[in-house]
Design an enzyme around this catalytic site. Structure first.
Site, PDB file in Angstrom:
ATOM      1  N   ASP A 136       0.827  -1.202   0.000  1.00 63.35           N
ATOM      2  CA  ASP A 136       0.000   0.000   0.000  1.00 63.35           C
ATOM      3  C   ASP A 136       0.869   1.263   0.000  1.00 63.35           C
ATOM      4  O   ASP A 136       1.814   1.381   0.773  1.00 63.35           O
ATOM      5  CB  ASP A 136      -0.914  -0.004   1.231  1.00 63.35           C
ATOM      6  N   SER A 153      -7.206   3.718  -1.950  1.00 62.14           N
ATOM      7  CA  SER A 153      -6.893   2.303  -1.736  1.00 62.14           C
ATOM      8  C   SER A 153      -7.973   1.354  -2.235  1.00 62.14           C
ATOM      9  O   SER A 153      -7.728   0.529  -3.120  1.00 62.14           O
ATOM     10  CB  SER A 153      -6.615   2.060  -0.252  1.00 62.14           C
ATOM     11  N   HIS A 206      -2.794  10.876  -0.704  1.00 59.39           N
ATOM     12  CA  HIS A 206      -3.011  10.406  -2.074  1.00 59.39           C
ATOM     13  C   HIS A 206      -4.497  10.493  -2.373  1.00 59.39           C
ATOM     14  O   HIS A 206      -5.290  10.839  -1.505  1.00 59.39           O
ATOM     15  CB  HIS A 206      -2.513   8.966  -2.232  1.00 59.39           C
TER      16      HIS A 206
END
Length: 441
Positions: A32, A71, A354
């Site tokens: 990740d 994610s 992000h």
């Protein structure tokens, strides 16, 4: 005589299908928040585990994630090969206004409901349907029953496994493959993302965790060599997205300064991408007010850029806000996500984030692979997260489901771009030969 000839052709066709024992098994790593330049040529000099993978396999220049570069949307894109608007996992936080239930980054019980997951079939479900076992370790979603199926083994995710627990999961994954308990083992690792958020993408804390991960990978390579598995195991490592620096004291967009929050019945997420559901009759008012805000764009659902492959998602909100790189959207500063830095109070800002426009350089991820099906010391042109699914299907000998990936972008990294003969191709071959057999006999 014709029926015997036909039978012979059927037997010949079936004989061309590779036995499961002939297929190399697959060990997957999802890291990740691992940005593509964390393993630049300069960084690799200090990372022997990663360098081993690069020298003995394939390294792409970078991998472009799906939009949004978050994610859960990319977890599902990687394992289905589909855009977010096609698999419908469009955010870490989603809301279903018809049922008034939420998906909150997989943490709440409603996040396990099939409605969030059944928009597409991930690879592990396809494998289990084909009676090919899968073991998964901390992989988000493996605990969920998707289309009435779970993997053969799931070590459920929690926040977040220690280095020792992760190291044990790697050993256990390898053992599940060598002992015949699985044909694919998948391991998820989160700490790169955690330290990137807390301290920033180029912080010493993030670099230290990368070195710890590198040591585990180096130990894995030694195990593979000592066990004589070089010709029997493919290893693939990829990330879901990258990371960029954020400066919250300077680059915060407080929505309360521009709109009346009473006009909003639901707001999901904060940061680069925010979803708003205005109250009835308030959509146009809120939209016009937000159009004047600098350092972000506001889109009505039908106006979201096509290149995002996002707007057709079932759970996409009437208004979507997208911040410029490094800017952070929040209702008000008091709601900024702090972390407690090991103390009992929230005293520290986050320094990395992000979720921004997926074409931005800082959002790019990584892809590495080595094993009997991959070329050696091969540098590949950039790929997209939708492409990874086809690679995995190829090395596993699985017929891919319809997807948005490109085979032409990835086929050259494989020793044989043709892959295993698929059942569909063999049936087509048999059907083309069958009329001739009837004529001859």
């Amino acid at each position: 005589m014709a029926k015997y000839s036909t039978l012979s052709l059927i037997l010949l066709t079936l004989s061309l299908l590779p036995p499961s024992s002939a297929r190399p098994k697959l060990l997957l790593f999802l890291i990740d928040g691992f940005r593509f330049d964390y393993i630049s040529d300069g960084e690799l000099q200090h990372l022997p585990g990663f360098r081993h993978m690069v020298e003995r396999g394939v390294k792409v220049d970078y991998m472009t994630p799906a939009f949004p570069s978050l994610s859960y949307p990319n977890y599902y894109t990687l394992m289905t090969g589909r855009h977010c608007e096609t698999h419908h996992m469009t955010g870490n936080f989603m809301w279903d206004p018809k049922k008034n239930i939420s998906f909150d980054i997989g943490a709440n019980e409603d996040s396990r409901l099939p409605q969030w997951w059944d928009g597409a079939e991930p690879l592990w479900v396809t494998m289990e349907k084909a009676k090919r076992k899968v073991s998964m370790y901390y992989w988000p979603g493996c605990e969920v029953e998707i289309r009435a199926i779970k993997p053969n083994y799931c070590r459920e995710y929690f926040y977040y496994p220690s280095e020792a627990e992760f190291g044990k999961s790697v050993t256990d994954a390898l053992q599940s493959l060598t002992r015949g308990n699985a044909e694919m083992a998948a391991v998820y690792y989160e700490r790169i993302d955690v330290e990137g958020h807390h301290h920033g993408p180029w912080s010493e804390e993030r670099k230290n965790v990368t070195r710890e991960l590198d040591q585990i990978l180096w130990h894995l390579h030694q195990q593979i060599r000592e066990m004589g598995l070089e010709s029997e195991l493919n290893v693939i490592l990829f990330s879901d997205h990258g990371m960029t620096d954020v400066f919250w004291m300077d680059k915060v967009i407080e929505l309360k300064n521009y709109i009346d929050m009473q006009d909003i019945i639901q707001m999901k997420d904060r940061g680069p991408v925010v979803s708003l559901w205005p109250a009835e009759g308030k959509l146009s008012k809120v939209y016009e007010e937000l159009r004047a805000v600098q350092h972000m764009n506001v889109y009505q659902k039908e106006d979201i850029p096509e290149r995002f492959h996002y707007k057709k998602g079932t759970f996409v909100s009437p208004l979507t806000l997208v911040a410029e790189l490094g800017w952070f959207i929040i209702e008000r500063k008091e709601k900024l996500p702090f972390w407690n830095n090991g103390t009992s109070i929230n005293i520290a800002w986050q320094h990395g984030w992000h979720g921004y426009d997926n074409e931005l350089m800082d959002m790019r991820g990584v892809f590495l692979a080595y094993g009997p099906d991959f070329k050696v010391n091969f540098r590949s042109a950039p790929i997209r997260s939708t492409d990874v699914y086809n690679i995995m299907c190829n090395v596993l000998g699985i017929e891919p489901l319809p997807n948005n990936g490109s085979w032409s972008r990835v086929q050259f990294m494989l020793r044989s771009s043709s892959g295993f003969p698929t059942t569909l191709h063999l049936i087509n071959l048999w059907l083309s030969v069958l009329p001739l057999s009837l004529i001859l006999f």
